[in-house]
Scaffold this active site. Structure first.
Site, PDB file in Angstrom:
ATOM      1  N   GLU A  74       0.811  -1.222   0.000  1.00 33.31           N
ATOM      2  CA  GLU A  74       0.000   0.000   0.000  1.00 33.31           C
ATOM      3  C   GLU A  74       0.846   1.274   0.000  1.00 33.31           C
ATOM      4  O   GLU A  74       0.405   2.319  -0.476  1.00 33.31           O
ATOM      5  CB  GLU A  74      -0.962   0.010   1.190  1.00 33.31           C
ATOM      6  N   PHE A 136     -10.948  -7.324  14.288  1.00 32.29           N
ATOM      7  CA  PHE A 136      -9.887  -7.760  13.379  1.00 32.29           C
ATOM      8  C   PHE A 136      -9.598  -6.670  12.342  1.00 32.29           C
ATOM      9  O   PHE A 136     -10.495  -6.160  11.697  1.00 32.29           O
ATOM     10  CB  PHE A 136     -10.304  -9.062  12.684  1.00 32.29           C
ATOM     11  N   GLN A 137      -8.326  -6.335  12.205  1.00 36.06           N
ATOM     12  CA  GLN A 137      -7.851  -5.307  11.274  1.00 36.06           C
ATOM     13  C   GLN A 137      -8.480  -3.939  11.522  1.00 36.06           C
ATOM     14  O   GLN A 137      -8.640  -3.143  10.600  1.00 36.06           O
ATOM     15  CB  GLN A 137      -8.017  -5.753   9.817  1.00 36.06           C
ATOM     16  N   LYS A 186     -17.379  -0.599   6.844  1.00 40.27           N
ATOM     17  CA  LYS A 186     -17.865  -1.614   5.911  1.00 40.27           C
ATOM     18  C   LYS A 186     -19.391  -1.558   5.772  1.00 40.27           C
ATOM     19  O   LYS A 186     -19.912  -1.694   4.665  1.00 40.27           O
ATOM     20  CB  LYS A 186     -17.419  -3.001   6.390  1.00 40.27           C
ATOM     21  N   MET A 498      24.388   8.891   0.359  1.00 39.51           N
ATOM     22  CA  MET A 498      24.346  10.198   1.022  1.00 39.51           C
ATOM     23  C   MET A 498      24.698  10.071   2.502  1.00 39.51           C
ATOM     24  O   MET A 498      25.375  10.928   3.062  1.00 39.51           O
ATOM     25  CB  MET A 498      22.950  10.830   0.844  1.00 39.51           C
TER      26      MET A 498
END
Lengths: 596, 198
Positions: A74, A136-137, A186, A498
């Site tokens: 993501e 969950f999640q 949802k 760097m």
């Protein structure tokens, strides 16, 4: 009526049943509403990754004329949406599920926030019935992203989806742009409500109440411009956001004022323009920073006096009056105290100012700068004898020559990024896509995918280091799945370059944690079905670049460059802008003829 | 120096955390914070007292305005304003020591609002310095303060000044009867005039 981000109608891309959605209120599920609203806002491409809490939205996707690009992580979706926005000026869109899907967006959202990039992220959330139960999640993504978004929403009712999303687009692109996140439960996606696109229109954009560019301030600015002997325009990314390229150019030309660019402002003024000095700041060329330090007037256009462009503040442009033209009042007097603040849209302010602007003769000051430039100017590195070493600067310079300065170059973060800024001469607005404020390694590959999807007819190059490339190299699969043509140049020096350079200069060459083992990038490409080649000698650079350009698909070149090369000039942290470390004499990238 | 910002914000979930998060992000400590209703339905008034260098105040105001849902911001510290705070103090007191406390309350124009065998509760309204004055006298008198609750400051500019944004929205400021405290009519007359210079 469907509008795209630039305000142009987009009706032609809709068939009659789709167009009907926008002329009469229709009952839709929340998931359908998400896409219908996006289509109405002109969205054509989204970058995303499905998961449980966003599944209803994915289920409804096939009914709408939107291209979905499946990412591999993501973070990639957020960078792609970001690169899409930077290359095109349109709002980029990323979609993710709840929990880890949402938290993986965070680095990408912060990258967009620090660079003021218009972006809308849509995340799924657990059902409103279980919000706050550690389901969950479940994660509080609006809480997490509160300080790194311009605004965010938690939407738990279907009828709120369209108004929230439409307002999100307005906020993302208005004023000083930025990322907006819309978290949708949802059940809000599953339930249905009446979709009325017109009624969901957001309240009109309210300009920041502290904007001010009254006639008295304009007069003061004009007086400073009229009397200045050594003025310099500081060109920032705000010029691109405000689409004020012509106006800045007119100001520079009319008053014969040289222009120094920030990293993000590099493409706001053509590199080949005789008044363009180049990039200012920590790795700016010496004449640019000297011009700023010797100036008696700075006209800052859409830039924010970041610490990377000012050096130590107490010694910054001490003899210069400062005019700051900026849309965000919170940037005025933040780092550098200014004499005249014109707070508002840059283009509008310059259009007010320009007709009143007298012509002036800037030749004496331009000659002074030209002398400094002659003293310090990097010799045409193409003319330097080949000493068997391959330097990153050569690679960048050859890519510039071969592409004519018109490609979109998407960089990662580090040495190669600064070499790109120094040796690729950008002629086109938005042709450099780079993470400036946050300095996000791993940005280049996904951002290039976004840039290519936004501008399919443009030649797109990734310029990345061996370190940053490995952070997001899984997106090579995305390129293949989406059949994109991107040229990839890896500037491979076996170090986190760097950081190694800072260790060399400030930490007694204690190269702790910077030597870096990499896979064979050509084999890695091959495993993805992408062709590639290694380049170890300078003579091979141009033919490899040409091979990449001619190749119909994506092509990767692994440039094995000098391992312990450093970016010069360099202003040590805490030093004044003019106290730079110059290029060493033994470097082939010498500054004067006598130093060869 | 101490700044008193008044921000009118939409009465929506999460807006207060946006406001306070801004101060946290700027590394500015909030000394006191009050949130409550206004003359307009759906609009809350927050008063934020914070310690910050003088030249940072405009940037804090500008940043507050950048938050979606913040309608108007004022830095009332720069103007003539009435600033008030309310405090409730529960003080240990026996029958013997009560009468001294009654006297003290009268001097400070505080009120006794609850009486228990072992303690009493005092309510005081006024400037912060007046409340702190009462606390100091109590401590010097060896009274035990069992509990203290301070509301944080509220501020309003003097004169005919009204909210520009609310005026622009076309809302005539009005006071709903329900906004008045229910037991107001039973209260002693408000004699706080001497605090108005605070």
């Amino acid at each position: 009526m469907a509008m795209d981000n630039s305000g142009k109608t987009n009706l032609n891309s809709l068939n009659s049943s789709e167009a009907a959605l926008y002329s009469q209120p229709t009952r839709l599920t929340g998931a359908e509403t998400v896409w219908a609203t996006m289509v109405g806002e002109g969205v054509r491409d989204v970058f995303g990754y499905p998961g449980g809490a966003i599944l209803p939205v994915y289920d409804a996707l096939r009914k709408f004329p939107i291209r979905h690009i499946l990412v591999r992580h993501e973070q990639g979706a957020a960078h792609m949406a970001d690169g899409y926005a930077r290359a095109s000026g349109r709002v980029g869109v990323a979609v993710a599920t709840s929990g880890p899907g949402a938290t993986n967006l965070v680095t990408g959202i912060a990258t967009a926030m620090l660079d003021s990039i218009p972006m809308v992220c849509v995340t799924g959330q657990v059902s409103s019935k279980v919000l706050g139960t550690d389901a969950f999640q479940e994660i509080d993504i609006t809480g997490i992203t509160l300080p790194i978004t311009k605004h965010n929403y938690l939407v738990s009712r279907t009828e709120d989806i369209a108004p929230a999303l439409r307002e999100a687009f307005r906020i993302a692109k208005s004023g000083r742009p930025g990322p907006v996140l819309v978290d949708i439960t949802k059940d809000a996606q599953q339930n249905s409500a009446i979709f009325d696109f017109a009624a969901a229109a957001p309240a009109p954009y309210r300009p920041h109440p502290m904007l001010s560019a009254d006639s008295a301030a304009i007069r003061e600015a004009l007086e400073l411009l009229r009397t200045a002997k050594r003025p310099v325009i500081l060109a920032g990314q705000g010029i691109l956001h405000s689409r004020a390229m012509e106006q800045v150019r007119a100001l520079a030309e009319r008053a014969q004022i040289p222009v120094a660019c920030t990293l993000l402002g590099l493409t706001a003024f053509p590199a080949s323009h005789p008044l363009n000095l180049g990039m200012m700041g920590m790795h700016g060329e010496s004449w640019v920073n000297h011009a700023i330090q010797q100036a008696d007037l700075l006209i800052a256009c859409g830039m924010r006096f970041d610490d990377r462009v000012t050096g130590s503040l107490s010694t910054y442009a001490q003899n210069a009056k400062k005019i700051h033209i900026e849309i965000d009042p919170a940037e005025i007097n933040k780092n550098v105290h200014v004499d005249v603040a014109l707070v508002g849209d840059l283009k509008e302010i310059l259009e007010t100012l320009l007709p009143l602007m007298p012509k002036r003769d800037g030749s004496a000051w331009l000659r002074t700068i030209s002398t400094m430039k002659g003293d310090a100017s990097v010799h045409d590195i193409q003319q330097l004898p080949d000493n068997g070493h391959l330097y990153a600067a050569h690679v960048i310079n050859d890519i510039w020559r071969e592409t004519g300065g018109d490609a979109i170059i998407v960089t990662d973060v580090g040495q190669h990024q600064m070499w790109e800024a120094q040796y690729y001469k950008h002629e086109q607005p938005r042709s450099l896509v780079t993470s400036g404020g946050l300095g996000t390694m791993g940005f280049a590959l996904p951002a290039a995918i976004g840039a290519k999807v936004a501008c399919p007819d443009k030649e797109v190059w990734v310029v990345a280091g061996d370190g940053g490339f490995q952070m997001t190299s899984a997106e090579l699969s995305t390129i293949v799945q989406e059949q994109l043509k991107i040229n990839i140049a890896i500037v491979n020096n076996g170090y986190l370059g760097m950081v190694r350079q800072w260790q060399e200069k400030f930490y007694d060459k204690n190269y702790e944690g910077t030597p870096l083992l990499s896979p064979d990038f050509v084999k890695l490409a091959d495993a993805h079905g992408i062709q590639g080649t290694h380049v170890r000698h300078r003579a091979e650079v141009i033919s490899a670049v040409e091979t990449a350009r001619q190749h119909p698909g994506t092509f990767l070149i692994d440039f094995h460059v000098e391992q312990e090369d450093s970016v010069y000039p360099m202003i040590p942290p805490g030093a004044a802008l003019h106290e730079m470390i110059r290029r060493p004499k033994q470097s082939p990238l010498v500054e004067t003829a006598t130093e060869i | 120096m101490l700044h008193t910002f008044v921000a009118l914000v939409e009465d929506k979930t999460g807006l207060l955390s946006r406001v306070t998060s801004l101060f946290r992000r700027l590394n500015v400590n909030i000394t006191s914070l009050t949130v409550g209703g206004t003359e307009t339905a759906g609009v809350s008034r927050t008063t934020i007292v914070a310690e910050a260098a003088d030249d940072r105040a405009p940037r804090i105001m500008a940043s507050l305005y950048k938050l979606e849902g913040v309608l108007e911001v004022d830095n009332v510290g720069r103007h003539s304003a009435v600033v008030r705070e309310l405090a409730l103090l529960k003080i240990a007191a026996s029958q013997k020591t009560r009468s001294d406390l009654f006297q003290l309350a009268e001097v400070f124009r505080a009120r006794i609002v609850d009486l228990a065998p072992e303690s009493l509760m005092m309510e005081i309204t006024g400037s912060a310095s007046k409340i702190e004055g009462l606390v100091q006298i109590l401590l010097e008198g060896n009274y035990r303060i069992l509990e203290m609750a301070r509301s944080g400051r509220m501020a309003m500019r003097r004169g005919h000044h009204t909210s520009r944004v609310l005026e622009a929205l076309g809302d005539t400021p009005r006071v709903e009867p329900t906004m008045l405290a229910g037991d107001r009519k039973h209260d002693a007359p408000d004699l706080m005039a001497e605090d108005d210079q605070a």
